[in-house]
Scaffold this active site. Structure first.
Site, PDB file in Angstrom:
ATOM      1  N   ASP A  57      31.036 -34.588 -41.747  1.00  0.00           N
ATOM      2  CA  ASP A  57      30.125 -33.517 -42.171  1.00  0.00           C
ATOM      3  C   ASP A  57      28.883 -33.606 -41.284  1.00  0.00           C
ATOM      4  OD1 ASP A  57      28.244 -31.937 -43.473  1.00  0.00           O
ATOM      5  OD2 ASP A  57      28.963 -32.475 -45.483  1.00  0.00           O
ATOM      6  N   HIS A  58      28.693 -32.594 -40.465  1.00  0.00           N
ATOM      7  CA  HIS A  58      27.617 -32.660 -39.467  1.00  0.00           C
ATOM      8  C   HIS A  58      26.234 -32.562 -40.102  1.00  0.00           C
ATOM      9  CE1 HIS A  58      26.259 -33.089 -35.528  1.00  0.00           C
ATOM     10  NE2 HIS A  58      26.750 -32.019 -34.940  1.00  0.00           N
ATOM     11  N   ARG A  59      26.176 -32.229 -41.394  1.00  0.00           N
ATOM     12  CA  ARG A  59      24.871 -32.252 -42.066  1.00  0.00           C
ATOM     13  C   ARG A  59      24.424 -33.686 -42.282  1.00  0.00           C
ATOM     14  NH1 ARG A  59      26.547 -28.932 -47.273  1.00  0.00           N
ATOM     15  NH2 ARG A  59      28.221 -30.441 -47.039  1.00  0.00           N
ATOM     16  N   VAL A 118      26.212 -36.609 -40.619  1.00  0.00           N
ATOM     17  CA  VAL A 118      26.527 -37.510 -39.504  1.00  0.00           C
ATOM     18  C   VAL A 118      26.245 -36.797 -38.178  1.00  0.00           C
ATOM     19  CG1 VAL A 118      28.403 -38.722 -38.343  1.00  0.00           C
ATOM     20  CG2 VAL A 118      28.292 -38.719 -40.844  1.00  0.00           C
TER      21      VAL A 118
END
Ligand code: CAO
Length: 445
Positions: free
Chosen positions: A417-419, A421
């Site tokens: 999850d780019h939010r 990591v």
């Protein structure tokens, strides 16, 4: 014709929940699994389905009542031929109920996957329960009863676009109607999501496929329905990035095979997955953001100091995600023993709900089946999932000998999850996994 009591099933760790909607009345003829009422805790709302078909003789609850497990809901005159297909449980049950028996609440973890989904009423930062209608809207959680959700589905309305007007942000039918009215009143370009950043998707066209050839309609299994809804939510809410990498597992496989006979004597199948789980916990410790969940308000990270790893398990009914608990305190053999036990239970539909809860990270291994790489969907509210594909012998250049050597290479696909990591940490995590897997001694420390 027998008159039977329908009681409130296991509703998880709640003393009581509020009845917010009663969906049947005296004299109604209902089918097995039809929703009888909607209950709501302060976190979620959900349906209680009919355990069998019949005619409603008396209704013993009303809107506003507080009910708990064992509470009498209504009496049903059961048709003799009535199928007891689904237990009166808040949880989805992968195993069909046996006649006269109330199955234990079971559910594939979200997936999950699937929505893996824990299935009791629980805090919103946990996977959402079956039938639950909580949607996140601008950081707030809204709820809608199943009938409102059905209404919204029929109109192609995405409930996450709505702000509920009733108590606790609950979305009502009037909210859905008002939303549709408002959307229809918008200029066409805006309505189509052009230029204004709308995330609304177009409704799927309804096509009569029989006009093109012979067709057959097969109902989705309960697990598929649940995991599908969870996967969809996870896919659209978490911005996924997938980091690919490759680990040299030549030595690890040699070691695993050399230990397999000993393990077998102890009744354990020592699989690669056990090593992967062990290695992933080591990587989770090195990169703790991977062992976290976003707080429901999106303002903070909930860091976990426990290490439970779920694994996607293919069953005849669909995908479930059993969870190996306390991996940090187990050696590879103990993990392999857990894996064997949980896999058998999954395939025999005997997993208990708690055996699919509490996961921090998930591994989806398709290596035993095939394929080179894939992009797994995060099992939210976890923040990452490791996909493992089939290992293959490949020529790898050895600088020291200036030659190519045949090495067994395992493809890894880490979706995160780019939010939560960053890309750099995504690459560091898979590099760490690669390091752990290429030197089996590290795993045993
Ligand atoms: N590369 C090559 N071979 C592999 C491998 C890999 N990465 N992983 C496993 N294998 C081999 C094993 O060595 C084993 O071979 P032998 O029988 O000769 O020893 C064989 O494949 C089968 O392995 P397994 O199924 O016994 O064990 P597993 O640990 O690979 O898998 C489980 C266990 C539960 C993960 C698996 O049965 C399963 O259900 N996989 C599907 C998961 C899934 O559906 N994921 C998708 C989710 S997203 O939709």
């Amino acid at each position: 014709m027998a008159l039977k009591d329908v009681l409130v099933p296991d509703i998880g760790n709640f003393d009581s929940v509020d009845v917010i909607e009663v969906l049947v009345k005296m004299g109604d003829t209902i089918a097995a699994d039809e929703s009888l009422l909607t209950v709501e805790s302060d976190k979620a709302s959900m349906d209680i389905p009919a355990p069998f078909a019949g005619v409603v003789k008396t209704v013993k609850i009303k809107v506003g009542d507080k009910i708990a497990q064992g509470h009498l809901i209504l009496t049903l005159e059961a048709a003799e031929t009535a199928s007891p297909a689904v237990a009166p449980t808040l949880a989805a049950s992968p195993a069909p109920a046996k006649h006269g028996q109330t199955p234990k609440a079971e559910i594939p973890a979200p997936s999950r996957p699937v929505p893996a989904p824990a299935q009791k009423i629980q805090p919103t930062h946990q996977p959402l329960p079956v039938g639950e209608s909580a949607v996140i809207n601008g950081g707030k959680t809204s709820h809608a009863s199943p009938s409102v959700r059905k209404f919204a589905r029929e109109l192609g309305v995405n409930l996450s676009m709505l702000q509920g007007s009733a108590a606790k942000n609950r979305i009502t039918q009037a909210d859905v109607q008002a939303y549709v009215k408002n959307e229809l009143a918008k200029p066409r370009s805006e309505n189509m999501g052009v230029g204004l950043g709308s995330l609304a998707t177009l409704p799927m066209p309804v096509i009569d496929f029989s006009q093109f050839g012979e067709i057959e309609t097969k109902p989705l299994s309960r697990i598929k329905k649940i995991s599908g809804a969870n996967l969809h939510r996870n896919w659209v809410t978490a911005p996924h990035v997938t980091q690919f990498d490759e680990a040299d597992i030549t030595d690890l496989e040699e070691f695993r095979k050399s230990m397999s006979k000993d393990a077998e004597k102890r009744g354990i199948k020592l699989t690669l997955l056990a090593f992967l789980i062990k290695a992933s916990v080591n990587a989770l410790k090195a990169y703790p953001n991977f062992n976290s969940s976003l707080a429901p308000d999106g303002d903070s990270l909930i860091m976990k100091n426990y290490y439970n790893v779920g694994f996607a398990c293919d069953t005849p009914d669909g995908l479930v995600v059993p969870v190996v608990k306390d991996v940090q305190s187990k050696d590879v053999l103990a993990i392999a023993a857990d894996l064997g036990e949980l896999s058998i239970k999954a395939r025999e539909r005997k997993l208990k709900i708690e055996e699919m809860q509490g996961g921090c990270f998930t591994i989806s291994s398709l290596g035993g089946i095939g394929g080179t790489m894939f992009t797994p969907i995060i099992n939210c509210p976890e923040v990452a999932i490791l996909g493992v594909s089939r290992s293959s012998m490949q020529p790898v250049y050895n600088k020291e000998t200036d030659s190519f050597e045949p090495r067994l290479i395992l493809p890894l696909s880490l979706s995160y999850d780019h939010r939560v990591v960053d890309g750099a940490d995504g690459a560091r995590f898979t590099s760490h996994m690669r390091m752990m897997l290429s030197d089996v001694r590290r795993l045993l420390l």
